[in-house]
Design a protein around this motif. Structure first.
Motif, PDB file in Angstrom:
ATOM      1  N   ASP A  44     -40.102  20.297  73.412  1.00 35.25           N
ATOM      2  CA  ASP A  44     -39.853  18.973  73.417  1.00 35.25           C
ATOM      3  C   ASP A  44     -40.701  18.640  72.175  1.00 35.25           C
ATOM      4  OD1 ASP A  44     -38.611  19.010  75.729  1.00 35.25           O
ATOM      5  OD2 ASP A  44     -40.366  18.410  76.896  1.00 35.25           O
ATOM      6  N   VAL A  45     -40.493  17.382  71.566  1.00 38.08           N
ATOM      7  CA  VAL A  45     -41.116  16.798  70.653  1.00 38.08           C
ATOM      8  C   VAL A  45     -42.261  15.942  71.554  1.00 38.08           C
ATOM      9  CG1 VAL A  45     -41.528  14.944  68.738  1.00 38.08           C
ATOM     10  CG2 VAL A  45     -39.598  16.752  68.666  1.00 38.08           C
ATOM     11  N   PRO A  46     -43.546  16.342  71.675  1.00 34.16           N
ATOM     12  CA  PRO A  46     -44.226  15.706  72.591  1.00 34.16           C
ATOM     13  C   PRO A  46     -44.418  14.067  72.309  1.00 34.16           C
ATOM     14  CG  PRO A  46     -45.383  17.742  71.917  1.00 34.16           C
ATOM     15  CD  PRO A  46     -44.018  17.376  70.914  1.00 34.16           C
ATOM     16  N   ASP A  47     -44.519  13.398  73.183  1.00 28.95           N
ATOM     17  CA  ASP A  47     -44.666  11.818  73.157  1.00 28.95           C
ATOM     18  C   ASP A  47     -46.192  11.572  72.965  1.00 28.95           C
ATOM     19  OD1 ASP A  47     -44.861   9.126  73.611  1.00 28.95           O
ATOM     20  OD2 ASP A  47     -43.565   9.159  75.315  1.00 28.95           O
ATOM     21  N   PRO A  48     -46.723  10.949  71.798  1.00 26.73           N
ATOM     22  CA  PRO A  48     -47.714  10.712  71.427  1.00 26.73           C
ATOM     23  C   PRO A  48     -48.299   9.476  72.055  1.00 26.73           C
ATOM     24  CG  PRO A  48     -46.345  10.233  69.484  1.00 26.73           C
ATOM     25  CD  PRO A  48     -45.604  10.593  70.624  1.00 26.73           C
ATOM     26  N   TYR A  49     -47.544   8.669  72.544  1.00 26.25           N
ATOM     27  CA  TYR A  49     -48.262   7.188  72.956  1.00 26.25           C
ATOM     28  C   TYR A  49     -49.441   7.030  73.436  1.00 26.25           C
ATOM     29  CZ  TYR A  49     -47.630   2.493  74.592  1.00 26.25           C
ATOM     30  OH  TYR A  49     -48.009   1.267  74.776  1.00 26.25           O
ATOM     31  N   TYR A  50     -49.824   7.815  74.342  1.00 21.55           N
ATOM     32  CA  TYR A  50     -51.238   7.775  74.778  1.00 21.55           C
ATOM     33  C   TYR A  50     -52.333   8.712  74.341  1.00 21.55           C
ATOM     34  CZ  TYR A  50     -48.714   5.536  78.662  1.00 21.55           C
ATOM     35  OH  TYR A  50     -47.849   4.460  79.321  1.00 21.55           O
ATOM     36  N   PRO A  54     -41.906  -0.472  65.440  1.00 26.72           N
ATOM     37  CA  PRO A  54     -42.551   0.764  65.776  1.00 26.72           C
ATOM     38  C   PRO A  54     -43.969   0.716  66.008  1.00 26.72           C
ATOM     39  CG  PRO A  54     -41.006   1.115  63.837  1.00 26.72           C
ATOM     40  CD  PRO A  54     -41.161  -0.376  64.024  1.00 26.72           C
ATOM     41  N   ASP A  55     -44.656   1.783  66.763  1.00 29.36           N
ATOM     42  CA  ASP A  55     -45.851   1.751  67.002  1.00 29.36           C
ATOM     43  C   ASP A  55     -46.530   1.729  65.614  1.00 29.36           C
ATOM     44  OD1 ASP A  55     -48.512   3.599  67.309  1.00 29.36           O
ATOM     45  OD2 ASP A  55     -47.995   3.268  69.507  1.00 29.36           O
ATOM     46  N   GLN A  56     -47.757   1.013  65.547  1.00 27.58           N
ATOM     47  CA  GLN A  56     -48.544   1.256  64.277  1.00 27.58           C
ATOM     48  C   GLN A  56     -48.896   2.448  63.787  1.00 27.58           C
ATOM     49  OE1 GLN A  56     -48.908  -1.518  62.353  1.00 27.58           O
ATOM     50  NE2 GLN A  56     -49.381  -0.013  60.844  1.00 27.58           N
ATOM     51  N   ARG A  57     -49.141   3.360  64.789  1.00 29.11           N
ATOM     52  CA  ARG A  57     -49.372   4.849  64.023  1.00 29.11           C
ATOM     53  C   ARG A  57     -48.531   5.490  63.767  1.00 29.11           C
ATOM     54  NH1 ARG A  57     -51.629   6.147  70.000  1.00 29.11           N
ATOM     55  NH2 ARG A  57     -49.743   4.899  70.536  1.00 29.11           N
ATOM     56  N   SER A  58     -47.201   5.004  63.942  1.00 33.87           N
ATOM     57  CA  SER A  58     -45.966   5.729  63.592  1.00 33.87           C
ATOM     58  C   SER A  58     -45.727   5.256  62.234  1.00 33.87           C
ATOM     59  CB  SER A  58     -44.655   5.556  64.420  1.00 33.87           C
ATOM     60  OG  SER A  58     -44.588   6.454  65.336  1.00 33.87           O
ATOM     61  N   ILE A  59     -45.740   3.817  62.008  1.00 34.85           N
ATOM     62  CA  ILE A  59     -45.676   3.228  60.670  1.00 34.85           C
ATOM     63  C   ILE A  59     -46.747   3.643  59.642  1.00 34.85           C
ATOM     64  CG2 ILE A  59     -45.966   0.881  59.549  1.00 34.85           C
ATOM     65  CD1 ILE A  59     -44.907  -0.428  62.103  1.00 34.85           C
ATOM     66  N   ALA A  87     -54.395   9.865  70.547  1.00 35.55           N
ATOM     67  CA  ALA A  87     -54.986   9.197  69.357  1.00 35.55           C
ATOM     68  C   ALA A  87     -54.368   9.330  68.075  1.00 35.55           C
ATOM     69  CB  ALA A  87     -56.476   9.954  68.983  1.00 35.55           C
ATOM     70  N   ALA A  88     -54.788   8.476  67.186  1.00 33.90           N
ATOM     71  CA  ALA A  88     -54.003   8.219  65.980  1.00 33.90           C
ATOM     72  C   ALA A  88     -53.589   9.687  65.199  1.00 33.90           C
ATOM     73  CB  ALA A  88     -54.349   7.269  65.037  1.00 33.90           C
ATOM     74  N   ASP A  89     -54.720  10.528  65.189  1.00 34.68           N
ATOM     75  CA  ASP A  89     -54.616  11.821  64.406  1.00 34.68           C
ATOM     76  C   ASP A  89     -53.374  12.783  64.972  1.00 34.68           C
ATOM     77  OD1 ASP A  89     -56.017  12.276  66.751  1.00 34.68           O
ATOM     78  OD2 ASP A  89     -56.721  13.958  65.862  1.00 34.68           O
ATOM     79  N   VAL A  90     -52.958  12.580  66.256  1.00 31.62           N
ATOM     80  CA  VAL A  90     -51.734  13.317  66.720  1.00 31.62           C
ATOM     81  C   VAL A  90     -50.512  12.842  65.859  1.00 31.62           C
ATOM     82  CG1 VAL A  90     -50.201  13.591  68.697  1.00 31.62           C
ATOM     83  CG2 VAL A  90     -52.735  13.547  68.940  1.00 31.62           C
ATOM     84  N   PHE A  91     -50.468  11.689  65.475  1.00 33.83           N
ATOM     85  CA  PHE A  91     -49.175  11.284  64.766  1.00 33.83           C
ATOM     86  C   PHE A  91     -48.974  11.971  63.365  1.00 33.83           C
ATOM     87  CE2 PHE A  91     -49.442   7.999  67.977  1.00 33.83           C
ATOM     88  CZ  PHE A  91     -48.164   7.607  68.071  1.00 33.83           C
ATOM     89  N   GLU A  92     -50.084  12.503  62.927  1.00 31.61           N
ATOM     90  CA  GLU A  92     -49.797  13.542  61.710  1.00 31.61           C
ATOM     91  C   GLU A  92     -48.831  14.793  62.327  1.00 31.61           C
ATOM     92  OE1 GLU A  92     -49.043  14.972  58.091  1.00 31.61           O
ATOM     93  OE2 GLU A  92     -49.960  12.938  58.515  1.00 31.61           O
ATOM     94  N   THR A  93     -49.304  15.263  63.217  1.00 32.51           N
ATOM     95  CA  THR A  93     -48.687  16.440  63.957  1.00 32.51           C
ATOM     96  C   THR A  93     -47.418  16.213  64.258  1.00 32.51           C
ATOM     97  OG1 THR A  93     -50.962  17.146  64.729  1.00 32.51           O
ATOM     98  CG2 THR A  93     -48.888  18.184  65.578  1.00 32.51           C
ATOM     99  N   LEU A  94     -47.011  14.875  64.950  1.00 31.83           N
ATOM    100  CA  LEU A  94     -45.793  14.297  65.343  1.00 31.83           C
ATOM    101  C   LEU A  94     -44.904  14.293  63.898  1.00 31.83           C
ATOM    102  CD1 LEU A  94     -43.571  13.131  66.992  1.00 31.83           C
ATOM    103  CD2 LEU A  94     -44.692  10.996  66.437  1.00 31.83           C
TER     104      LEU A  94
END
Length: 158
Positions: A123-129, A53-58, A131-138
């Motif tokens: 939708d669950v927005p795609d955070p790929y592009y 997985p993307d390091q930000r998801s990890i 910043a890392a802080d969006v992954f907490e919202t995800l």
């Protein structure tokens, strides 16, 4: 609880769907349903097959006590429609792609994750592009959806 097999699907299987898999597995085990609920994730595309997985998801999973580092990307295939009871796309584009891939007799297994889990379209927005802080919202979005999904499964079983 009645056994159920769930597949979470996003575009590449490195951000949203592996994080959803980890969150759901954690919730299922904490609720004592580990024997009844099996969970996996996959991507529409093959770009990240075999990749972690993307390091930000990890990182966001780890911050919440969940380890998804050993997961590896895979592409959804026709066999998944027979192997899973629920196939939950993270966004409408994923749902359309899954619908096109699904055998006609199994298209009813495909749902938009948030609509199926919470009853609210979105939708669950795609955070790929992002910043890392969006992954907490995800993470928060996925946790809320997975909690609702688990409650729905428990309700269905009673």
């Amino acid at each position: 609880m009645k056994p159920v097999r769930i597949l979470f699907v996003c575009l590449g299987n490195i951000c949203r769907s592996p994080l959803a898999e980890g969150v759901m597995l954690d919730l299922v085990h904490r609720a004592g349903h580990g024997q009844a609920v099996s969970v996996d994730s996959a991507g529409i595309g093959a770009w990240h097959v075999g990749a972690p997985p993307d390091q930000r998801s990890i990182s966001v999973a780890k911050a919440h006590g969940i380890d998804i580092a050993a997961l590896r990307g895979r592409q959804v295939g026709v066999a998944d429609f027979a192997a899973f009871d629920l196939i939950l796309g993270m966004d409408m584009s994923n749902v359309r792609d899954l619908g096109a891939l699904a055998p006609s007799t199994m298209a009813g297994k495909v749902h938009l994750f948030m609509r199926y889990a919470t009853g609210q379209a979105g939708d669950v927005p795609d955070p790929y592009y992002e910043a890392a802080d969006v992954f907490e919202t995800l993470y928060q979005t996925l946790e809320a959806g997975c909690l609702s999904l688990l409650a729905r499964l428990e309700e269905r079983a009673s």
